[in-house]
Design an enzyme around this catalytic site. Structure first.
Site, PDB file in Angstrom:
ATOM      1  N   LYS A   1       0.753  -1.475  -0.433  1.00 33.35           N
ATOM      2  CA  LYS A   1      -0.014   0.306  -0.428  1.00 33.35           C
ATOM      3  C   LYS A   1       0.674   1.054  -0.106  1.00 33.35           C
ATOM      4  CE  LYS A   1      -3.099   2.690   2.492  1.00 33.35           C
ATOM      5  NZ  LYS A   1      -4.447   2.381   3.448  1.00 33.35           N
TER       6      LYS A   1
ATOM      7  N   ARG B   1       0.763   9.874   5.756  1.00 31.51           N
ATOM      8  CA  ARG B   1       0.911   8.645   6.208  1.00 31.51           C
ATOM      9  C   ARG B   1       2.347   7.534   5.800  1.00 31.51           C
ATOM     10  NH1 ARG B   1      -3.652   8.176   8.142  1.00 31.51           N
ATOM     11  NH2 ARG B   1      -5.742   8.438   6.537  1.00 31.51           N
TER      12      ARG B   1
ATOM     13  N   LYS C   1      -2.181  -1.767  -3.601  1.00 36.81           N
ATOM     14  CA  LYS C   1      -2.869  -0.777  -4.047  1.00 36.81           C
ATOM     15  C   LYS C   1      -2.024   0.793  -4.446  1.00 36.81           C
ATOM     16  CE  LYS C   1      -5.923   1.420  -0.921  1.00 36.81           C
ATOM     17  NZ  LYS C   1      -6.044   1.899   0.347  1.00 36.81           N
TER      18      LYS C   1
ATOM     19  N   TYR D   1     -14.735   0.644  -6.755  1.00 36.36           N
ATOM     20  CA  TYR D   1     -16.255   1.478  -7.152  1.00 36.36           C
ATOM     21  C   TYR D   1     -16.803   1.353  -8.031  1.00 36.36           C
ATOM     22  CZ  TYR D   1     -13.155   2.806  -3.399  1.00 36.36           C
ATOM     23  OH  TYR D   1     -12.830   3.053  -2.434  1.00 36.36           O
TER      24      TYR D   1
HETATM   25  C1  PBG Z   1      -8.094   2.584   5.601  1.00 37.54           C
HETATM   26  C2  PBG Z   1      -7.437   3.195   4.142  1.00 37.54           C
HETATM   27  C3  PBG Z   1      -7.647   3.949   2.749  1.00 37.54           C
HETATM   28  C4  PBG Z   1      -8.047   3.587   1.457  1.00 37.54           C
HETATM   29  C5  PBG Z   1      -8.773   2.054   2.201  1.00 37.54           C
HETATM   30  N1  PBG Z   1      -8.213   2.091   3.597  1.00 37.54           N
HETATM   31  C6  PBG Z   1      -7.778   5.634   2.678  1.00 37.54           C
HETATM   32  C7  PBG Z   1      -6.376   5.289   3.492  1.00 37.54           C
HETATM   33  O1  PBG Z   1      -4.843   4.837   3.443  1.00 37.54           O
HETATM   34  O2  PBG Z   1      -5.195   6.687   3.462  1.00 37.54           O
HETATM   35  C8  PBG Z   1      -8.474   4.233   0.895  1.00 37.54           C
HETATM   36  C9  PBG Z   1      -8.975   3.199  -0.354  1.00 37.54           C
HETATM   37  C10 PBG Z   1      -8.879   4.527  -2.097  1.00 37.54           C
HETATM   38  O3  PBG Z   1      -8.751   5.042  -1.488  1.00 37.54           O
HETATM   39  O4  PBG Z   1     -10.402   3.934  -2.644  1.00 37.54           O
HETATM   40  N2  PBG Z   1      -6.263   3.040   5.561  1.00 37.54           N
END
Ligand code: PBG
Length: 320
Positions: free
Chosen positions: A193, A215, A246, A311
């Site tokens: 991620k 983050r 992701k 989505y």
């Molecule tokens: C929670 C989370 C996020 C997403 C999925 N779980 C946001 C983030 O890390 O700030 C993003 C999903 C998306 O953008 O569709 N941590």
């Protein structure tokens, strides 16, 4: 001389033959729809046309339609009324996700309900872990994450998906679930991620933007592909069942690399910003929405993703 013996166009001459030799199949069975469920009032998400924050009652209705379309699973995100410094809403017995899981499982039992396990939506500061003196306390956060995953499993979740990117969370969650008798609940790990600006619309939808800083101390630097493999391998060793990459379209190379490196199923998350870009350009008449949606999903599958969280799941399933 390959030409005139070799003529690739022979296999492209008509729809039927193109279909016969197509290498990648996209089916509704490969898709997972993200759903936002709120403790407050429902309504549309400004930066994600077609996406809503649902009440528990509405989310059950949505789940029914999803199942009817042949989509096997949803992933739930909660929007609580109250936030605090311990993310208590994340693991509350009557938390919003726990209530939604119980409601969906009682009405649409065959739909797989996956829960996103994270603390950012429930923390007053919006970070994915416990913050002490402006720093994330990784190891203390593991306790809350494991507790959150267990509370989801107790509510009836079929799979848990940690998205926090703390070190050691998969092992901590696996151990907690096993101890409580949930050794058969799989973990879909957000292993690769990246600290991506493509999550912007999601943070608006979930009200989860960090109040200070960013983050980058926990989510990955998007420049790193060796590190992506390392993260994936660590999660495999810690007991993950499915490995996720992701965002999706900006990381087709990472999807491919992770596919080659691990034996587990690989999922990719076509995130909020990817969805918003396609929606916005289509609304302006600059892109053909349906065609671009399908092309992007096929590309993600071709890169090596077995599953796609998107989505567009309902819209794609309707076309397939
Ligand atoms: C929670 C989370 C996020 C997403 C999925 N779980 C946001 C983030 O890390 O700030 C993003 C999903 C998306 O953008 O569709 N941590």
């Amino acid at each position: 001389m390959p030409f005139p013996h070799e003529r690739p166009r022979r296999l492209r001459s008509r729809h039927e033959i193109r279909k016969m030799v197509r290498e990648i199949e996209l089916t509704p069975g490969r898709l997972i729809l993200p759903l936002f469920v709120t403790e407050g009032k429902s309504g549309p998400v400004r930066s994600m046309p077609g996406v809503r924050q649902h009440t528990v009652t509405e989310v059950v209705k949505e789940a029914r339609e999803v199942f009817r379309l042949g989509i096997p699973a949803v992933i739930l995100f909660g929007i609580p009324k109250k936030k605090d410094e311990r993310a208590s809403g994340a693991y509350a017995k009557d938390g919003i996700v726990q209530r939604a899981v119980r409601a969906i499982k009682s009405k649409v039992p065959r739909l797989m309900v996956i829960t996103d396990v994270c603390l950012c939506e429930y923390m007053s500061h919006g970070h994915c872990g416990i913050v002490e003196k402006n720093k994330i306390n990784n190891d203390k956060s593991l306790k809350l994450l494991a507790q959150t995953a267990l509370s989801h499993a107790i509510a009836g979740a079929d799979m848990v998906a940690p998205s926090d990117m703390m070190d050691g969370r998969v092992a901590a969650i696996r151990q907690k679930l096993d101890q409580a008798g949930f050794s058969e609940t799989p973990i879909l790990s957000y292993a690769v991620k990246q600290a991506s600006s493509f999550y912007g619309p999601f943070r608006e939808a979930a009200g989860s933007a960090p109040k200070f800083g960013d983050r980058k101390t926990y989510q990955m630097d998007s420049a790193n592909s060796r590190e992506a493999i390392r993260e994936a391998e660590l999660d495999v060793k810690e007991g993950a069942d499915i490995i996720m990459v992701k965002p999706a379209l900006p990381s087709l190379d990472l999807i491919r690399a992770v596919r080659a490196a691990v034996k587990l199923p690989v999922a990719a998350y076509q995130v909020s910003g990817e969805y918003a870009m396609i929606k916005a350009a289509s609304a302006k008449g600059w892109l053909d929405e349906k065609a671009i949606m399908m092309e992007s999903l096929v590309a993600i599958r071709r890169a090596g993703a077995d599953l796609i969280i998107t989505y567009f799941a309902k819209e794609a399933a309707k076309l397939l």
